[in-house]
Design a protein around this motif. Structure first.
Motif, PDB file in Angstrom:
ATOM      1  N   VAL A   1       0.838  -1.204   0.000  1.00 28.77           N
ATOM      2  CA  VAL A   1       0.000   0.000   0.000  1.00 28.77           C
ATOM      3  C   VAL A   1       0.869   1.249   0.000  1.00 28.77           C
ATOM      4  O   VAL A   1       2.037   1.216   0.363  1.00 28.77           O
ATOM      5  N   LYS A   2       0.240   2.360  -0.410  1.00 27.31           N
ATOM      6  CA  LYS A   2       0.939   3.634  -0.472  1.00 27.31           C
ATOM      7  C   LYS A   2       0.602   4.437   0.792  1.00 27.31           C
ATOM      8  O   LYS A   2      -0.558   4.507   1.209  1.00 27.31           O
ATOM      9  N   VAL A   3       1.636   5.039   1.406  1.00 30.64           N
ATOM     10  CA  VAL A   3       1.391   5.859   2.600  1.00 30.64           C
ATOM     11  C   VAL A   3       0.978   7.263   2.168  1.00 30.64           C
ATOM     12  O   VAL A   3       1.659   7.902   1.364  1.00 30.64           O
ATOM     13  N   MET A   4      -0.144   7.720   2.626  1.00 29.23           N
ATOM     14  CA  MET A   4      -0.630   9.058   2.271  1.00 29.23           C
ATOM     15  C   MET A   4      -0.044  10.124   3.199  1.00 29.23           C
ATOM     16  O   MET A   4       0.492  11.106   2.764  1.00 29.23           O
ATOM     17  N   ASN A   5      -0.221   9.918   4.479  1.00 23.68           N
ATOM     18  CA  ASN A   5       0.406  10.857   5.418  1.00 23.68           C
ATOM     19  C   ASN A   5       0.547  10.213   6.790  1.00 23.68           C
ATOM     20  O   ASN A   5      -0.008   9.148   7.057  1.00 23.68           O
ATOM     21  N   VAL A   6       1.296  10.881   7.648  1.00 25.59           N
ATOM     22  CA  VAL A   6       1.565  10.362   8.988  1.00 25.59           C
ATOM     23  C   VAL A   6       1.270  11.470   9.994  1.00 25.59           C
ATOM     24  O   VAL A   6       1.706  12.600   9.838  1.00 25.59           O
ATOM     25  N   THR A   7       0.483  11.153  10.984  1.00 20.96           N
ATOM     26  CA  THR A   7       0.193  12.127  12.040  1.00 20.96           C
ATOM     27  C   THR A   7       0.898  11.680  13.299  1.00 20.96           C
ATOM     28  O   THR A   7       0.764  10.525  13.705  1.00 20.96           O
TER      29      THR A   7
END
Lengths: 267, 377, 295
Positions: free
Chosen positions: B321-327
């Motif tokens: 899967v592709k990582v969109m963003n990290v919080t």
């Protein structure tokens, strides 16, 4: 529908309030002969003559107009000076602020009879005798302190954070006060206006003394019903009934504010 | 040890055209000695339910029993239930002592019994020094402690209801407070019901958590079960932060699959499912239209490389899967990825290494299956 | 609410003071001036010091009026405040009934004071009035124009009619603003109706009751127009209250000096009583307590 016991007191009280008013209305639709001649719970001959006299005679109806003008003028003056003062009381602590309210109220404690002559002299000397403004200013004597108190109560209920966030958002004080703050205390302004209207509308002594012709209030005009031919009871009653009408209209407009409830601020 | 039962409680406010229904048939048992947390978004009917329990409101329909005695029509003073409100209520011109004595005087306690009860509760709540102060002069926080004391002072109460009672109390005090509550609860095994919208408070405090939404009880379970096996999708979303992830799955006969990976097989008929909403019914699988998989962000595995050692793609990190963003949330990170067109949130420790593409997996024992929003397996 | 200390707030209060100076302090100074002078004409006046004060304090008629005034104001407060509270408690809380009741209750307050006198004049007269003739038909010997006691009672009842509603409205508005949760908590505690009144409603009404007591005391102590229209102060001096006597002195006999001295004393008496009420009702508010935890 269940009937609550507590309404018994209310009904008795309302009966007590309304009986004299009813009698005044009853009389206003009678001829003088009927008033003096026989005792009747309803007018036997129902006449509008008393009202017609009032609405067609300029010296009568101008009395109502004069009264309304100075009452409205007084309400405006009282509110516009009381609003900033009440804001200061509700938001800031300052020297003498704690008992200031009491000293303001002490204005109301001076016997109006005493003020008559000084007022007369003073207002004559600055040339506002027999104007609506004179009466309106004289009535601020008791309306301003009361307005300050009532408004302060409403303002204390508005969280101070609102003022602070407004100033952070870049509102200047006058803009904040008019655009944001006043709408929030609209009920308070309504209730205050009601009290100003009430106390100014019902006052006779000052209003009568400070006027002669141009601004003569209705309550002073009413003394005309005593003539050489004796009292014109019917006319007096009709004039009396008509003085009650504006009050009922005003209370009808503010009734919801009262029903919603308010708490008067600090003591 | 009192047991309180609610049977098919319904409630509507107003009458005629302006009727607004807020409770739609609540069945619930509260057992003495247990602490319950009532959890749900605002407007879900929590306070209404509480007021029906205490007798402030009479339900439109349904029965309330305390130890099998029907109390539906009894006023609050005859139910022996204490309630503490969100907003501190004290009798302002009375001393703290008299405030605590107030409910006892109304119940004609003897002087000695009263004094004993007040001293006990004052000690527990640390109010002893304040007994002679006027309650109106206390800070909001202490006023709330006094109102809590007024509820707890009657040792024989069947239940104590706390309606977001700790909102006005600052966080540190809150923690002390909850400890005191538990301590008192151990001594006097009444029913304790604690309304809150703060789930961490509910999950740490209660023996059982009741989740409500839109006038219905969705699930009553121990905190762990609530987390592991949410009875409905709503509970899944609502409990946990962030809430549960959901993915559509395909059913062929009794087999469920995700991206051609076999998930599980279902019996033709399902009887017991979690939660009250469906407790009575037997569900025919054929009638369910939407099948979904639910998994907590905590349980999704994440790796930088595909794991070929096991066959089951689900078990190990095998979906690319592709990582969109990290919080970043302090010691944990929330990673948002796109999986087969769906957003998934994954909770990983700070130390977990990330890249633009990662491989994720779904441990089968952590997967919940939902049919039309309701937990099936 | 935490208040900011800020002396600039005086700026906001300034308009009020300007107005008060204009409409109160200047006239009051004039009165003080009158009270120590004997005035014969505009430019012809003599300083007489405390002479007028001594004269007015010896005045027998004034003593009588003062006694009547005190009894009147005491009765007004003793009757109107409890009655007003009771009526406020019995008003419907919401709906059309509430609106209607508020409007009806408020009517007497909005009647000009001379009309109040007129209303009662035509109501209480035994020949043309409903109230007076009703009393006669019950066999009660009543005539407010000739019997001093009847006149007195009539003025009192008129005042109750006129002003109780002020107490009702103030109390009602305050009662309406008490959050419902107070009543819920009281029910949970098993409080009786009396306890609810005594421990919730009454304490919450403290501020409005102070206002009501002050306003009613001040206005009843200054009562002038209504008895003037109704009885003209008679029969005899039975209903001559302080204001009326003062007006007789100032306007009727044009005794400006004594009248001014009288009004200063009058003003001080009202101030004194109001201050007593004010401090009595606010005294407990002084100390503030915020317990803080020591850790």
């Amino acid at each position: 529908m269940k009937f609550k016991k507590r309404y018994i007191l209310l009904i008795l009280y309302l009966l007590f309030l309304l009986m004299p008013i009813y009698w005044l209305m009853n009389m206003s639709f009678k001829t003088n002969e009927e008033i003096l001649g026989q005792f009747s719970l309803f007018p036997e001959t129902f006449v509008w003559d008393n009202y017609i006299t009032i609405f067609t005679d300029a010296s009568w109806y101008s009395g109502y107009i004069n009264s309304l003008i100075y009452v409205v003028l007084n309400t405006i003056i009282s509110l516009s000076v009381a609003l900033p003062a009440a804001y200061a009381f509700s938001r800031y602590e300052f020297l003498g602020g704690n008992h200031l309210f009491f000293w303001l109220l002490s204005n109301r404690m001076a016997p109006p009879a005493v003020f008559l002559l000084p007022f007369l002299n003073f207002y004559s000397s600055i040339g506002i005798f027999d104007t609506h403004l004179a009466v309106a200013l004289a009535h601020t004597l008791f309306n301003v302190p009361l307005s300050v108190w009532i408004l302060e109560g409403f303002m204390s209920g508005i969280p101070k954070e609102i003022d602070e966030s407004a100033s952070i958002d870049g509102y200047s004080f006058p803009k904040f006060f008019v655009k944001l703050f006043l709408p929030l205390i609209a009920p308070g302004i309504g209730v205050t206006a009601f009290f100003c209207f009430m106390f100014s509308w019902v006052e006779l002594l000052l209003a009568r003394t400070l006027t002669t012709v141009n601004a003569k209030p209705i309550s002073a005009v009413m003394t005309r019903t005593v003539s050489a031919a004796g009292m014109d009871w019917g006319l007096l009653a009709a004039a009396g009934v008509l003085t009650i009408v504006p009050g009922i209209l005003v209370i009808w407009f503010v009734r919801n504010y009262i029903a919603k409830g308010f708490s008067l601020g600090r003591v | 040890m009192a047991t309180i039962r609610l049977g098919q409680i319904r409630h509507a406010y107003g009458s005629g055209r302006t009727t607004e229904e807020v409770l739609f048939g609540i069945d619930q048992v509260f057992e003495g000695g247990q602490a319950y947390a009532l959890l749900g978004p605002s407007g879900c009917g929590k306070t209404t339910l509480l007021n029906i329990l205490s007798g402030l409101l009479r339900p439109t329909a349904g029965v309330v029993t305390i130890d099998d005695k029907d109390v539906t029509l009894l006023p609050p003073e005859q139910r022996n239930i204490a309630q503490v409100f969100q907003f501190p209520i004290v009798y302002e011109n009375m001393s703290v002592y008299n405030n605590l004595a107030f409910p006892l005087r109304a119940r004609k306690y003897s002087h000695a019994a009263m004094k004993q009860a007040i001293d006990r509760i004052a000690e527990v709540l640390d109010l002893t020094d304040l007994l002679s102060y006027k309650a109106g002069k206390l800070s909001a926080q202490y006023k709330q402690i006094v109102s809590l004391g007024r509820g707890l002072v009657r040792a024989d109460v069947n239940a104590i209801l706390l309606d977001e009672a700790l909102t006005a109390v600052d966080p540190y005090e809150k923690w002390l407070f909850r400890r005191k509550l538990k301590q008192i609860h151990k001594q006097y095994p009444h029913v304790m019901i604690y309304v809150t919208h703060d789930q961490s408070e509910a999950l740490t405090f209660a023996d059982k958590v009741i989740v409500m939404n839109e006038g219905l009880v969705l699930q009553t379970d121990a905190p762990e079960l609530l987390f592991e096996k949410p009875a409905t999708k709503f509970v899944g979303y609502f409990i946990g932060s962030p809430g549960m992830n959901f993915l559509p799955v395909r059913r062929e006969g009794v087999k469920l699959s995700l991206m051609n990976n076999h998930l599980c097989s279902l019996p033709a008929k399902i009887s017991k499912v979690g939660g009250q909403a469906q407790a009575a019914s037997r569900i025919d699988l054929k009638h369910i239209k939407n099948w979904e998989l639910g998994i907590r962000p905590e349980y999704i595995t994440l790796d930088l490389k595909p794991n070929k050692t096991t066959r089951n793609a689900l078990r190990s990190a095998n979906f690319k899967v592709k990582v969109m963003n990290v919080t970043q949330l302090g010691s944990t990170n929330i990673v948002k990825v796109i999986f087969a067109g769906h957003e998934l949130l994954i909770k990983v420790t700070e130390a977990t290494r990330l890249a633009e593409t990662v491989y994720i997996g779904f441990p089968p024992d952590k997967i919940c299956i939902y049919g039309d929003g309701v937990l099936i397996a | 609410m935490n208040k900011t200390k800020n002396q600039k707030a005086w700026l906001l209060v300034l308009p009020v003071f300007a107005l008060v100076a204009f409409s109160a302090i200047i006239p009051l100074m004039t009165v003080v001036n009158y009270s120590v002078q004997d005035i014969f004409g505009i430019d012809d006046r003599v300083f007489v010091g405390k002479e007028w004060y001594q004269e007015i304090l010896r005045d027998e008629v004034l003593h009588g009026a003062f006694k009547r005034q005190l009894i009147f104001s005491a009765l007004v407060l003793l009757i109107e405040i409890p009655l007003g509270i009771a009526v406020a408690l019995s008003l419907p809380r919401r709906g059309f009934g509430s609106s209607l009741a508020i409007t009806l209750v408020a009517i007497p307050l909005l009647v000009p004071w001379n009309v109040v006198g007129t209303v009662w004049q035509v109501f209480a007269r035994t020949d043309i009035g409903l109230g007076g003739s009703l009393l006669l038909s019950f066999g009660i010997d009543y005539n407010y124009t000739s019997n001093p006691f009847d006149a007195w009672i009539t003025v009192l009842i008129m005042d109750i009619w006129h002003w109780t509603s002020l107490v009702v409205l103030l109390c009602f508005a305050r009662l309406q603003s008490i959050p419902n949760v107070y009543y819920q908590a009281a029910r949970i505690d098993g409080a009786s109706l009396w306890s609810i009144f005594r421990f919730i409603q009454l304490p919450k009404m403290k501020e409005v009751l102070l206002l009501a007591v002050l306003l009613r005391f001040i206005d009843s102590f200054l009562i002038y127009t209504e008895p003037f229209v109704l009885t003209g102060g008679g029969p005899g001096n039975a209903t001559t209250f302080l204001s009326q006597y003062l007006t007789q002195l100032a306007v009727g006999q044009f005794d400006l000096g004594p009248a001014a001295a009288f009004s200063i004393i009058y003003f001080l008496i009202i101030l004194l009583f109001s201050w007593l009420f004010f401090t009595a009702l606010t005294s407990q508010q002084e100390e503030k307590l915020e317990k803080t935890r020591e850790n």
